[in-house]
Design a protein around this motif. Structure first.
Motif, short mmCIF file in Angstrom:
data_model
loop_
_atom_site.label_atom_id
_atom_site.label_comp_id
_atom_site.label_asym_id
_atom_site.label_seq_id
_atom_site.Cartn_x
_atom_site.Cartn_y
_atom_site.Cartn_z
N ASN A 161 58.17 64.46 2.49
CA ASN A 161 57.67 65.18 3.50
C ASN A 161 57.37 64.44 4.96
N ALA A 162 57.86 65.19 5.95
CA ALA A 162 57.70 64.42 7.25
C ALA A 162 57.28 65.28 8.08
N VAL A 163 56.03 64.80 9.06
CA VAL A 163 55.42 65.47 9.88
C VAL A 163 55.82 65.10 11.34
N VAL A 164 56.64 65.62 12.28
CA VAL A 164 56.77 65.04 13.52
C VAL A 164 55.90 65.70 14.43
N VAL A 165 54.78 65.07 15.32
CA VAL A 165 53.96 65.62 16.08
C VAL A 165 54.56 65.41 17.45
N GLY A 166 55.22 66.49 18.13
CA GLY A 166 55.65 66.68 19.25
C GLY A 166 57.24 67.25 19.24
N ARG A 167 57.32 68.00 20.39
CA ARG A 167 58.63 68.91 20.14
C ARG A 167 59.49 68.68 21.30
N SER A 168 59.38 67.42 22.05
CA SER A 168 60.29 67.35 23.25
C SER A 168 61.77 67.16 22.89
N ASN A 169 62.66 67.43 23.93
CA ASN A 169 64.02 67.31 23.59
C ASN A 169 64.57 65.74 23.56
N ILE A 170 63.63 65.01 23.92
CA ILE A 170 64.13 63.44 23.89
C ILE A 170 63.65 62.62 22.46
N VAL A 171 62.71 63.35 22.00
CA VAL A 171 62.11 62.68 20.91
C VAL A 171 61.77 63.28 19.76
N GLY A 172 60.84 64.31 19.78
CA GLY A 172 60.36 65.27 18.75
C GLY A 172 61.60 65.87 18.10
N LYS A 173 62.28 66.79 18.77
CA LYS A 173 63.19 67.54 18.13
C LYS A 173 64.52 66.57 17.53
N PRO A 174 65.06 65.83 18.47
CA PRO A 174 66.11 64.92 17.81
C PRO A 174 65.46 64.33 16.33
N MET A 175 64.20 63.86 16.62
CA MET A 175 63.51 62.95 15.41
C MET A 175 63.71 63.96 14.33
N ALA A 176 63.08 65.32 14.50
CA ALA A 176 63.12 66.08 13.31
C ALA A 176 64.58 66.31 12.72
N ASN A 177 65.56 66.45 13.56
CA ASN A 177 66.77 66.86 13.00
C ASN A 177 67.40 65.51 12.28
N LEU A 178 67.18 64.28 12.60
CA LEU A 178 67.53 63.03 12.01
C LEU A 178 67.10 62.82 10.66
N LEU A 179 65.64 63.51 10.75
CA LEU A 179 64.94 63.44 9.31
C LEU A 179 65.47 64.54 8.33
N LEU A 180 65.67 65.42 8.82
CA LEU A 180 66.41 66.61 8.14
C LEU A 180 67.83 66.20 7.52
N LYS A 181 68.47 65.54 8.44
CA LYS A 181 70.00 65.00 8.02
C LYS A 181 69.88 64.19 7.03
N ASP A 182 68.82 63.40 6.88
CA ASP A 182 68.53 62.59 5.81
C ASP A 182 67.77 63.01 4.70
N SER A 183 67.71 64.42 4.47
CA SER A 183 67.09 65.16 3.59
C SER A 183 65.74 65.25 3.31
N CYS A 184 65.01 64.98 4.41
CA CYS A 184 63.36 65.14 4.37
C CYS A 184 63.25 66.40 4.60
N THR A 185 61.77 66.86 4.09
CA THR A 185 61.49 68.26 4.29
C THR A 185 60.44 67.93 5.78
N VAL A 186 61.12 68.64 6.58
CA VAL A 186 60.19 68.34 8.08
C VAL A 186 59.38 69.56 8.67
N THR A 187 58.60 69.03 9.04
CA THR A 187 57.58 70.00 9.76
C THR A 187 57.47 69.46 11.29
N ILE A 188 57.61 70.24 12.12
CA ILE A 188 57.54 69.93 13.66
C ILE A 188 56.14 70.52 14.02
N ALA A 189 55.25 69.72 14.53
CA ALA A 189 53.93 70.22 15.07
C ALA A 189 53.87 69.99 16.41
#
Ligand code: NDP
Length: 299
Positions: A161-189
């Motif tokens: 379970n991963a929580v990414v705090v921040g949804r910017s285009n340069i960090v938060g969103k790509p981070m969330a997509n990368l974690l999802l690609k590695d099969s984490c369950t991702v929440t973006i806060a």
């Protein structure tokens, strides 16, 4: 028990070492030297320092560095013509346009004028779309660095379970997509998220990319969780009058008591960003020449 401190300086040095080895192989076996072009428009002092460091690091790993410094009042037409020239230059495998650009220039237009294959920042809309759909792309450097450190610490990230705090285009969103690609369950806060402390407490991995000094304290962190602190905030030094110090988005002293592993600030994610820029450049070079990509340097 206090957490393992993930040493970003040491990790970045190992990434740069791998890049240098691969560059040496490319030169020896294929007669190719990867090249990175960095474009700086204007005289923003922080940007000038970044560009200088990028150029120095590029040369240190054996790649060619091409620096283009343009006046602050450079027209969009001139900048786009330079990018077009770099797009068509076979010696240039990566192009980076240092942001922010002066206000009269359209950042989106400029970024999207770089051919996606040479977009080593991973900001081109095609790369954003490819990453979002789980396909091979150029990946933004900071989240790529975070992913490398997480993979190194955990091995597989699958099912965490991963929580990414921040949804910017340069960090938060790509981070969330990368974690999802590695099969984490991702929440973006983000700033409107309810019960953000509870969400973070239930996570195996917390990535903080907020830009708020020491916002995430130890009581937000679950026992043994991995904490990746992307934040870089300069605050007045609490003990030395007139001085400043760098802190992250995580309150390190309290979080280190709860976490299983944590990145410090400075010396955590920061050094990984340039290392991943170099990694992306060598990856771009291999892809454009139809050669095998370096192992462990891509998403
Ligand atoms: P942005 O300002 O673009 O985004 C910040 C995000 O944090 C937004 O999504 C915002 O939410 C969210 N946020 C702000 N306040 C809160 C809050 N109180 N609670 C929850 N979420 C909140 O920042 P960046 O992503 O560009 O950068 C984040 C940090 O990382 C900064 O400190 C920056 O300096 C650092 N950084 C470090 C790099 C490195 O190399 N180590 C590279 C890039 C950035 P909302 O969208 O709702 O406004």
């Amino acid at each position: 028990m206090a957490a393992k401190i993930i040493d970003g300086k040491e990790f970045a040095a190992s990434v740069r070492g791998k890049v240098a080895d691969h560059v040496a192989r490319l030169k020896e076996q294929n007669g190719i030297t990867p090249g990175l072009a960095v474009v700086l428009v204007g005289e923003d002092p922080a940007s000038a320092v970044y560009v200088k460091n990028k150029g120095k690091s590029t040369v240190e790993v054996g790649m060619n560095s091409y620096e283009h410094r343009l006046d602050a009042d450079t027209s969009e037409e001139v900048l786009l013509a330079l990018i077009d020239q770099l797009n068509n230059d076979p010696a240039v495998h990566g192009i980076l346009c240092q942001l922010p650009l002066p206000g009269h220039l359209n950042e989106e237009l400029v970024i999207n004028s770089i051919v996606p294959e040479k977009d080593v920042d991973g900001f081109h809309i095609s790369n954003v779309g490819l990453l979002g759909t789980g396909q091979k792309s150029m990946v933004p450097c900071t989240p790529l660095g975070c992913l490398m450190m997480l993979r190194d610490h955990h091995g597989s990230l699958s099912g965490l379970n991963a929580v990414v705090v921040g949804r910017s285009n340069i960090v938060g969103k790509p981070m969330a997509n990368l974690l999802l690609k590695d099969s984490c369950t991702v929440t973006i806060a983000h700033s409107r998220t309810k019960n953000i402390e509870d969400l973070c407490r239930s996570a195996d991995i917390v990535v903080a990319a907020v830009g708020r000094p020491e916002m995430i304290t130890g009581d937000w962190i679950g026992d043994g969780a991995t904490v990746i602190d992307v934040g870089i905030n300069r605050i007045p030094h609490p003990e030395k009058e007139g001085k400043t110090k760098l802190v992250g988005d995580v309150h390190f002293a309290s979080a280190v008591e709860k976490a299983g592993a944590i990145t410090p600030v400075p010396g955590g994610v920061g050094p990984m960003t340039i290392a991943c820029l170099l990694a992306n450049t060598v990856t771009a070079c291999c892809r454009s020449n139809g050669l095998e990509e370096p192992e462990g340097l891509t998403a």
